[in-house]
Design an enzyme around this catalytic site. Sequence first.
Site, PDB file in Angstrom:
ATOM      1  N   GLU A 289       0.849  -1.227   0.022  1.00 53.28           N
ATOM      2  CA  GLU A 289      -0.077   0.004   0.048  1.00 53.28           C
ATOM      3  C   GLU A 289       1.086   1.193   0.017  1.00 53.28           C
ATOM      4  OE1 GLU A 289      -3.619   0.271   0.478  1.00 53.28           O
ATOM      5  OE2 GLU A 289      -2.909   2.222  -0.525  1.00 53.28           O
ATOM      6  N   ASP A 293       1.046   4.206  -3.021  1.00 57.84           N
ATOM      7  CA  ASP A 293       0.875   5.411  -2.781  1.00 57.84           C
ATOM      8  C   ASP A 293       1.799   6.402  -3.051  1.00 57.84           C
ATOM      9  OD1 ASP A 293      -1.437   4.243  -1.582  1.00 57.84           O
ATOM     10  OD2 ASP A 293      -1.178   5.008   0.323  1.00 57.84           O
ATOM     11  N   SER A 506      -7.261   1.871  -3.978  1.00 57.63           N
ATOM     12  CA  SER A 506      -6.334   2.499  -3.141  1.00 57.63           C
ATOM     13  C   SER A 506      -5.234   3.019  -4.262  1.00 57.63           C
ATOM     14  CB  SER A 506      -5.352   1.535  -2.621  1.00 57.63           C
ATOM     15  OG  SER A 506      -5.688   0.960  -1.318  1.00 57.63           O
ATOM     16  N   ASP A 548     -16.926  11.607 -18.300  1.00 61.13           N
ATOM     17  CA  ASP A 548     -18.087  10.828 -17.492  1.00 61.13           C
ATOM     18  C   ASP A 548     -17.998   9.331 -17.786  1.00 61.13           C
ATOM     19  OD1 ASP A 548     -20.440  10.476 -16.171  1.00 61.13           O
ATOM     20  OD2 ASP A 548     -21.718  11.393 -17.571  1.00 61.13           O
ATOM     21  N   ILE A 549     -18.027   8.674 -16.867  1.00 63.03           N
ATOM     22  CA  ILE A 549     -18.098   6.942 -17.018  1.00 63.03           C
ATOM     23  C   ILE A 549     -19.279   6.645 -17.021  1.00 63.03           C
ATOM     24  CG2 ILE A 549     -17.073   4.884 -16.277  1.00 63.03           C
ATOM     25  CD1 ILE A 549     -14.979   7.126 -17.076  1.00 63.03           C
ATOM     26  N   GLY A 567     -23.879  11.600 -16.277  1.00 64.82           N
ATOM     27  CA  GLY A 567     -23.639  12.600 -15.021  1.00 64.82           C
ATOM     28  C   GLY A 567     -23.064  11.888 -13.848  1.00 64.82           C
ATOM     29  N   ASP A 569     -22.792   9.341 -10.513  1.00 67.65           N
ATOM     30  CA  ASP A 569     -23.301   8.157  -9.886  1.00 67.65           C
ATOM     31  C   ASP A 569     -22.539   7.667  -8.848  1.00 67.65           C
ATOM     32  OD1 ASP A 569     -21.205   6.509 -11.148  1.00 67.65           O
ATOM     33  OD2 ASP A 569     -21.964   7.200 -13.146  1.00 67.65           O
TER      34      ASP A 569
END
Length: 589
Positions: A289, A293, A506, A548-549, A567, A569
Amino acid sequence: MRSAWLTLVAAALAYAAAPSFRGCENKVKDSLHGVPQGWVQQAPAPQDQLIQLKIALAQPSAHELEKHIVEASDPAHERYGQFLSKEEAHELMAPEQGSVDIVREWLATHGLGEEHLYNSAAGDMVTIRVPVAVAESMLDTKFHVYTHAASGDSAIRTTAYSLPELLHDHVSFVQPTTMYARFKPMRSTMHFAGGVKATLAAGSVKSAAGQDVDASCNDEITLSCLQQLYNFGDYKPSTNTTLAVTGYLEEYANNADFQQFLGDDSANFTTTLVNGGKNDQDPSAAGGEANLDVQYAFGVAQPLAGTFYSTAGTPPFTPDKNEPTNGNEPYIDWLDFVLNQTSLPSVISTSYGDDEQTVPVDYAQRVCQGFQTLGSRGVSVTFSSGDSGVGDGSSDPSSTTCIANNGTNAIKFLPAFPASCPYVTTVGATQNVPEVAASFSGGGFSNIFARPSYQDDAVSAFLTGLGDTYAGLYNASGRAYPDVSAQGVNFDIVLGGSHTGVSGTSCSSPAFAGVVALVNDARVAAGKATLGFLNPLLYGAGAGAFNDITSGNNPGCGTEGFSAGTGWDPVTGLGTPDFDKLKTVALDN
Ligand SMILES: *[C@@H]1O[C@H](CO)[C@@H](O)[C@H](O)[C@H]1NC(C)=O
Ligand SMILES: *[C@@H]1O[C@H](CO)[C@@H](O)[C@H](O)[C@H]1NC(C)=O
Ligand SMILES: *[C@@H]1O[C@H](CO)[C@@H](O)[C@H](O)[C@H]1NC(C)=O
Ligand SMILES: *[C@@H]1O[C@H](CO)[C@@H](O)[C@H](O)[C@H]1NC(C)=O
Ligand SMILES: *[C@@H]1O[C@H](CO)[C@@H](O)[C@H](O)[C@H]1NC(C)=O
């Protein structure tokens, strides 16, 4: 040491009914509907076991703090971008002297003098270490050892505690008492995707925005994929703007791995130790992690300087050892530390969290207010949205992790915290080119925090489209998340000298934070302030700066979860960032 604390038990029991609190009734401060799901009550806690408790004092100027962030993050407000100094923020966080005095008096009646107290920098939080016997007398309760069946973790907790009625207006909470969040180990929102692909696709594919992107980005994500997808490849940062990521659980970020990842021996980042955190640079100690990062947040933002905050974590608590138990509480210590710095990074990313329902409401509110204060200081705070879709990602409708803890055992979508805090920017996950929602992308609606006005229009539009679907499974009046999203599947990282693939939101939060650091750099280069709390800008003028996905969904709790669509979600938020457009919006405001 042990005998000194035992003396304290005796002293405290002798003081149990001190004059000024005698006759003052104890009143319940917090109580749960029984033992939370997944936990089992064991034996009474050993009377001489030391526990660490945080006493949060009431903050009379909390509404002022909130007013500051609302104004400083609203592009239409004349105070947009006017942030507080450390001293100004501390002043607004401070308790009234009257609260300090009465709490000291109460602690003294239990044998706790000034030398037994640790005061936070703003004076709003007092930490004590006391034997269970003393805590039971102070809080009029019985502590037990509880075990978490699935993980085997143990904790000393109770299901209710009381305080003298006189203190109720002065103390917001004493924790950990009724808090069952397993921040230790805090759940990192990362999973290993397995090895890296041996062969990568050649050629290019079109992104949703119509750009050519390497076809290999469908096999694994690299910095180059993010540059192409999010349109920041040509940008050269030029200011001393900085960024940071937080690490917990003795996760160490490795400098040599970072250099290998970037193929640059002069690249580097700083590790800052918080509250006893450590920094082990042995290759075998590198954390997946932590490395993920720093490599992606700082990699995206190169050459801007990055800081890795290493906050202490401890091995699982063993209830029979006569040692202070870890507070199981990572955020308050870290916030105390970071809000006590004069100069702060422009953006901070965190990839940890737990179910919101395991966190007491007053604790969640105080921690969320800490993130809000970071925003008022000019810091953009990003969090991963979680890796369990709308629940635990299981198709089993009786899965215990989708059961409401409130006594009814109802099946509910389970929001995550801090993802549900309205003053952070929560980042969900996408995959592939053109991008679709990743099925694990955490999304939902808070049961603690009401919907903030900045997302009213976006969320109302979504709910209108949703109609009655899932009615009763989620809280339509709650703060909805994620706010935005970014790639989250098969990131190529270097860990202990080797390449490996990881997935999870992550990946998404640091990637997005890196892009925000670049936008902040552009603002600072133009003589403007950093962006601070982002959401009002993102849901307003910034909405057009996102890809937008519109396909994919986030299953959980035996349902298909929510669906991504046109839009906002609760799977991919507003979408994934287009740096160039976001920079233009940021410079226009
Ligand atoms: C806060 O910062 C000041 C100045 O740097 C330092 O003296 C003080 O000890 C810090 N307080 C805490 C609680 O860390
Ligand atoms: C960046 O430089 C400016 C002056 O050039 C200074 O005021 C500021 O404190 C610096 N910021 C950081 C984070 O070092
Ligand atoms: C990178 O930073 C670490 C600690 O901050 C330091 O020990 C190391 O020498 C640095 N490496 C380079 C190449 O600057
Ligand atoms: C518990 O959750 C159920 C299901 O959403 C809800 O109807 C009920 O009001 C909640 N009860 C309490 C006491 O919060
Ligand atoms: C729904 O969310 C609101 C905050 O918007 C909260 O006050 C309420 O208690 C929540 N309802 C349930 C059943 O949790």
